[in-house]
Design an enzyme around this catalytic site. Structure first.
Site, PDB file in Angstrom:
ATOM      1  N   MET A  81      -2.480   1.106   4.394  1.00  0.00           N
ATOM      2  CA  MET A  81      -2.092   0.568   5.702  1.00  0.00           C
ATOM      3  C   MET A  81      -1.382   1.688   6.450  1.00  0.00           C
ATOM      4  O   MET A  81      -0.172   1.647   6.701  1.00  0.00           O
ATOM      5  CB  MET A  81      -1.186  -0.656   5.503  1.00  0.00           C
ATOM      6  CG  MET A  81      -1.974  -1.877   5.022  1.00  0.00           C
ATOM      7  SD  MET A  81      -0.927  -3.132   4.272  1.00  0.00           S
ATOM      8  CE  MET A  81      -0.830  -2.489   2.608  1.00  0.00           C
TER       9      MET A  81
ATOM     10  N   HIS B 177      -4.677   0.241  -1.277  1.00  0.00           N
ATOM     11  CA  HIS B 177      -4.839  -0.341   0.063  1.00  0.00           C
ATOM     12  C   HIS B 177      -3.993   0.465   1.033  1.00  0.00           C
ATOM     13  O   HIS B 177      -2.767   0.385   1.020  1.00  0.00           O
ATOM     14  CB  HIS B 177      -4.379  -1.816  -0.010  1.00  0.00           C
ATOM     15  CG  HIS B 177      -4.414  -2.544   1.299  1.00  0.00           C
ATOM     16  ND1 HIS B 177      -3.802  -3.774   1.474  1.00  0.00           N
ATOM     17  CD2 HIS B 177      -4.985  -2.238   2.489  1.00  0.00           C
ATOM     18  CE1 HIS B 177      -3.997  -4.174   2.721  1.00  0.00           C
ATOM     19  NE2 HIS B 177      -4.699  -3.271   3.358  1.00  0.00           N
TER      20      HIS B 177
ATOM     21  N   GLY C 250       4.932 -11.886   0.593  1.00  0.00           N
ATOM     22  CA  GLY C 250       5.612 -13.174   0.674  1.00  0.00           C
ATOM     23  C   GLY C 250       5.359 -13.968   1.938  1.00  0.00           C
ATOM     24  O   GLY C 250       6.111 -14.881   2.256  1.00  0.00           O
TER      25      GLY C 250
ATOM     26  N   MET D  60      -7.968  -9.554   5.215  1.00  0.00           N
ATOM     27  CA  MET D  60      -6.527  -9.844   5.148  1.00  0.00           C
ATOM     28  C   MET D  60      -6.294 -11.314   5.485  1.00  0.00           C
ATOM     29  O   MET D  60      -6.788 -11.817   6.500  1.00  0.00           O
ATOM     30  CB  MET D  60      -5.749  -8.967   6.131  1.00  0.00           C
ATOM     31  CG  MET D  60      -5.662  -7.492   5.764  1.00  0.00           C
ATOM     32  SD  MET D  60      -4.901  -7.134   4.159  1.00  0.00           S
ATOM     33  CE  MET D  60      -3.262  -7.856   4.354  1.00  0.00           C
TER      34      MET D  60
ATOM     35  N   SER E 110      -0.283  -7.252  -6.989  1.00  0.00           N
ATOM     36  CA  SER E 110       0.233  -6.207  -6.109  1.00  0.00           C
ATOM     37  C   SER E 110       1.636  -5.823  -6.546  1.00  0.00           C
ATOM     38  O   SER E 110       2.540  -6.661  -6.554  1.00  0.00           O
ATOM     39  CB  SER E 110       0.276  -6.702  -4.664  1.00  0.00           C
ATOM     40  OG  SER E 110       1.065  -5.813  -3.890  1.00  0.00           O
TER      41      SER E 110
ATOM     42  N   MET F 173       2.133   1.807   2.889  1.00  0.00           N
ATOM     43  CA  MET F 173       2.478   1.522   4.296  1.00  0.00           C
ATOM     44  C   MET F 173       3.271   2.686   4.879  1.00  0.00           C
ATOM     45  O   MET F 173       4.090   3.294   4.175  1.00  0.00           O
ATOM     46  CB  MET F 173       3.315   0.245   4.378  1.00  0.00           C
ATOM     47  CG  MET F 173       2.676  -0.955   3.688  1.00  0.00           C
ATOM     48  SD  MET F 173       3.612  -2.462   3.976  1.00  0.00           S
ATOM     49  CE  MET F 173       2.807  -3.579   2.803  1.00  0.00           C
TER      50      MET F 173
ATOM     51  N   ASP G 201      -6.226 -10.893   0.537  1.00  0.00           N
ATOM     52  CA  ASP G 201      -4.917 -10.281   0.312  1.00  0.00           C
ATOM     53  C   ASP G 201      -3.907 -10.885   1.274  1.00  0.00           C
ATOM     54  O   ASP G 201      -4.044 -10.731   2.493  1.00  0.00           O
ATOM     55  CB  ASP G 201      -5.054  -8.762   0.541  1.00  0.00           C
ATOM     56  CG  ASP G 201      -3.769  -7.994   0.285  1.00  0.00           C
ATOM     57  OD1 ASP G 201      -2.763  -8.594  -0.115  1.00  0.00           O
ATOM     58  OD2 ASP G 201      -3.797  -6.767   0.494  1.00  0.00           O
ATOM     59  N   GLY G 202      -2.910 -11.563   0.695  1.00  0.00           N
ATOM     60  CA  GLY G 202      -1.829 -12.121   1.498  1.00  0.00           C
ATOM     61  C   GLY G 202      -1.695 -13.615   1.310  1.00  0.00           C
ATOM     62  O   GLY G 202      -2.630 -14.363   1.586  1.00  0.00           O
ATOM     63  N   GLY G 203      -0.547 -14.022   0.781  1.00  0.00           N
ATOM     64  CA  GLY G 203      -0.305 -15.451   0.587  1.00  0.00           C
ATOM     65  C   GLY G 203      -1.175 -16.079  -0.489  1.00  0.00           C
ATOM     66  O   GLY G 203      -1.378 -17.298  -0.493  1.00  0.00           O
TER      67      GLY G 203
ATOM     68  N   HIS H 270      -3.105  -3.541  -7.662  1.00  0.00           N
ATOM     69  CA  HIS H 270      -3.214  -3.310  -6.217  1.00  0.00           C
ATOM     70  C   HIS H 270      -1.975  -2.566  -5.727  1.00  0.00           C
ATOM     71  O   HIS H 270      -0.840  -2.984  -5.980  1.00  0.00           O
ATOM     72  CB  HIS H 270      -3.338  -4.667  -5.517  1.00  0.00           C
ATOM     73  CG  HIS H 270      -3.594  -4.613  -4.052  1.00  0.00           C
ATOM     74  ND1 HIS H 270      -4.854  -4.421  -3.522  1.00  0.00           N
ATOM     75  CD2 HIS H 270      -2.760  -4.746  -2.992  1.00  0.00           C
ATOM     76  CE1 HIS H 270      -4.781  -4.439  -2.192  1.00  0.00           C
ATOM     77  NE2 HIS H 270      -3.517  -4.632  -1.855  1.00  0.00           N
TER      78      HIS H 270
ATOM     79  N   GLY I 267       0.980 -10.680  -4.749  1.00  0.00           N
ATOM     80  CA  GLY I 267       2.253 -10.014  -4.990  1.00  0.00           C
ATOM     81  C   GLY I 267       3.323 -11.026  -5.373  1.00  0.00           C
ATOM     82  O   GLY I 267       3.702 -11.164  -6.526  1.00  0.00           O
TER      83      GLY I 267
ATOM     84  N   GLY J 171       1.680  -5.852   6.204  1.00  0.00           N
ATOM     85  CA  GLY J 171       3.001  -5.263   6.407  1.00  0.00           C
ATOM     86  C   GLY J 171       4.052  -5.736   5.427  1.00  0.00           C
ATOM     87  O   GLY J 171       4.917  -4.962   5.043  1.00  0.00           O
ATOM     88  N   PHE J 172       3.945  -6.995   5.024  1.00  0.00           N
ATOM     89  CA  PHE J 172       4.985  -7.524   4.150  1.00  0.00           C
ATOM     90  C   PHE J 172       4.400  -8.497   3.130  1.00  0.00           C
ATOM     91  O   PHE J 172       3.414  -9.189   3.422  1.00  0.00           O
ATOM     92  CB  PHE J 172       6.055  -8.261   4.979  1.00  0.00           C
ATOM     93  CG  PHE J 172       6.756  -7.350   5.950  1.00  0.00           C
ATOM     94  CD1 PHE J 172       7.828  -6.570   5.543  1.00  0.00           C
ATOM     95  CD2 PHE J 172       6.307  -7.234   7.256  1.00  0.00           C
ATOM     96  CE1 PHE J 172       8.458  -5.703   6.426  1.00  0.00           C
ATOM     97  CE2 PHE J 172       6.922  -6.368   8.155  1.00  0.00           C
ATOM     98  CZ  PHE J 172       8.006  -5.600   7.733  1.00  0.00           C
TER      99      PHE J 172
ATOM    100  N   ASP K 175      -0.041  -1.101  -2.413  1.00  0.00           N
ATOM    101  CA  ASP K 175       0.068  -1.234  -0.959  1.00  0.00           C
ATOM    102  C   ASP K 175       0.824  -0.055  -0.360  1.00  0.00           C
ATOM    103  O   ASP K 175       2.036   0.067  -0.515  1.00  0.00           O
ATOM    104  CB  ASP K 175       0.804  -2.536  -0.616  1.00  0.00           C
ATOM    105  CG  ASP K 175      -0.076  -3.751  -0.852  1.00  0.00           C
ATOM    106  OD1 ASP K 175      -1.186  -3.778  -0.297  1.00  0.00           O
ATOM    107  OD2 ASP K 175       0.340  -4.647  -1.614  1.00  0.00           O
TER     108      ASP K 175
HETATM  109  C1  DX5 Z   1       0.517  -7.152   2.671  1.00  0.00           C
HETATM  110  C2  DX5 Z   1      -0.081  -6.434   1.488  1.00  0.00           C
HETATM  111  C3  DX5 Z   1      -0.308  -7.312   0.322  1.00  0.00           C
HETATM  112  C4  DX5 Z   1       0.921  -7.911  -0.259  1.00  0.00           C
HETATM  113  C5  DX5 Z   1       0.573  -9.315  -0.558  1.00  0.00           C
HETATM  114  O1  DX5 Z   1       0.501  -6.348   3.776  1.00  0.00           O
HETATM  115  O2  DX5 Z   1      -1.330  -5.849   1.815  1.00  0.00           O
HETATM  116  O3  DX5 Z   1      -1.090  -6.696  -0.689  1.00  0.00           O
HETATM  117  O4  DX5 Z   1       1.359  -7.309  -1.443  1.00  0.00           O
HETATM  118  O5  DX5 Z   1       1.723  -9.956  -0.902  1.00  0.00           O
HETATM  119  P1  DX5 Z   1       1.805 -11.508  -1.161  1.00  0.00           P
HETATM  120  O6  DX5 Z   1       0.838 -11.830  -2.254  1.00  0.00           O
HETATM  121  O7  DX5 Z   1       3.234 -11.679  -1.552  1.00  0.00           O
HETATM  122  O8  DX5 Z   1       1.439 -12.194   0.124  1.00  0.00           O
HETATM  123 ZN    ZN Z   2      -2.630  -5.132   0.044  1.00  0.00          ZN
END
Ligand code: DX5
Ligand code: ZN
Length: 243
Positions: free
Chosen positions: A77, A75, A156, A148, A18, A46, A186-188, A42, A208, A153-154, A44
């Site tokens: 959002m 993606h 990390g 998800m 990402s 927002m 997606d996420g963490g 990917h 990401g 939203g963020f 993102d």
């Molecule tokens: C979060 C995004 C993710 C984000 C993941 O809302 O949809 O795609 O980039 O980031 P990491 O991998 O840092 O959790």
């Molecule tokens: Zn994403």
């Protein structure tokens, strides 16, 4: 810049770095680590409405498209994604994922049809608190289900392991009913959590912070890919998505 684009990778497992965690002043350099033969990029998007954060729109997707021949996974959002589908497709999106929870002008099924009508693959995302049942009416026709694994939203944030129950359930649904959707998390996602998600049945791994937040993104991406290699997917035979 234009590229002769290779066959797009749709055979899991697939890593999807990402760019949310990349240095946008050096986007070209960031994209050089992506292998178009096996990875996706990917993006993102927002809008400060559907999620509190604000990122970018079709302009940056177009820049990504010009910088790499890799599969571009967008993606959204955002509220009312249907109003921007053509713009993202024209910018170069290969796949567009909308959230089932977002306000739409029309029924979700209609929005997914509108994605397909642009020529892009159609994805549907569910937030951690949204049951798989909310996506079930659409699964048979989907190209991608995005589960998800953090609250969107963020970047990390910490991986929410409880979301893997939905990955398992989606995998089982596909075994029972058919369907050709890939299951994306997606996420963490980092090597350890990717391995757990893979064991649960996930097939596409967005990362990401675990890639672009590392001192050596190229090696970090390699470590992510290596995490899949040693882990079998959940129930069922290897699966090939449709184009
Ligand atoms: C979060 C995004 C993710 C984000 C993941 O809302 O949809 O795609 O980039 O980031 P990491 O991998 O840092 O959790
Ligand atoms: Zn994403």
């Amino acid at each position: 810049m234009s590229f002769a684009r290779p066959p797009l990778p749709l055979t899991p497992p697939i890593a999807a770095p990402s760019i949310l965690s990349a240095d946008f002043s050096r986007l070209a350099e960031a994209l050089t680590i992506v292998d178009p033969a096996r990875d996706w990029v990917h993006c993102d998007v927002m809008d400060n409405h559907f999620v509190p954060n604000l990122t970018f729109g079709p302009l940056i997707v177009r820049a990504v498209r010009r910088l790499t021949p890799a599969f571009v996974d967008v993606h959204l959002m955002i509220d009312h994604p249907e109003r921007l589908l053509a713009a993202f497709r024209e910018a170069g999106a290969d796949q567009i994922t909308v959230h089932v929870e977002a306000p739409h002008d029309h029924e979700v099924a209609h929005v997914l049809d509108a994605v397909r009508a642009t020529g892009a693959r159609a994805g549907l995302a569910i937030k951690p608190g949204t049951p798989l049942a909310a996506a079930e009416p659409h699964l048979a026709a989907l190209d991608l289900l995005l589960v998800m694994t953090v609250e969107p939203g963020f970047g990390g944030q910490e991986f929410m392991a409880e979301t893997l129950d939905k990955v398992r359930a989606a995998r089982e649904w596909r075994e029972q009913h058919g369907g050709s959707f890939l299951i994306e998390v997606d996420g963490g996602i980092a090597p350890a959590t990717a391995a757990r998600a893979r064991a649960a049945g996930a097939e596409v791994f967005v990362a990401g912070h675990a890639v672009y937040g590392q001192p050596e993104p190229r090696q970090a991406l390699q470590a992510l890919r290596a995490a899949f290699a040693g882990t079998e997917a959940g129930a069922g035979a290897p699966h090939r998505g449709r184009r």
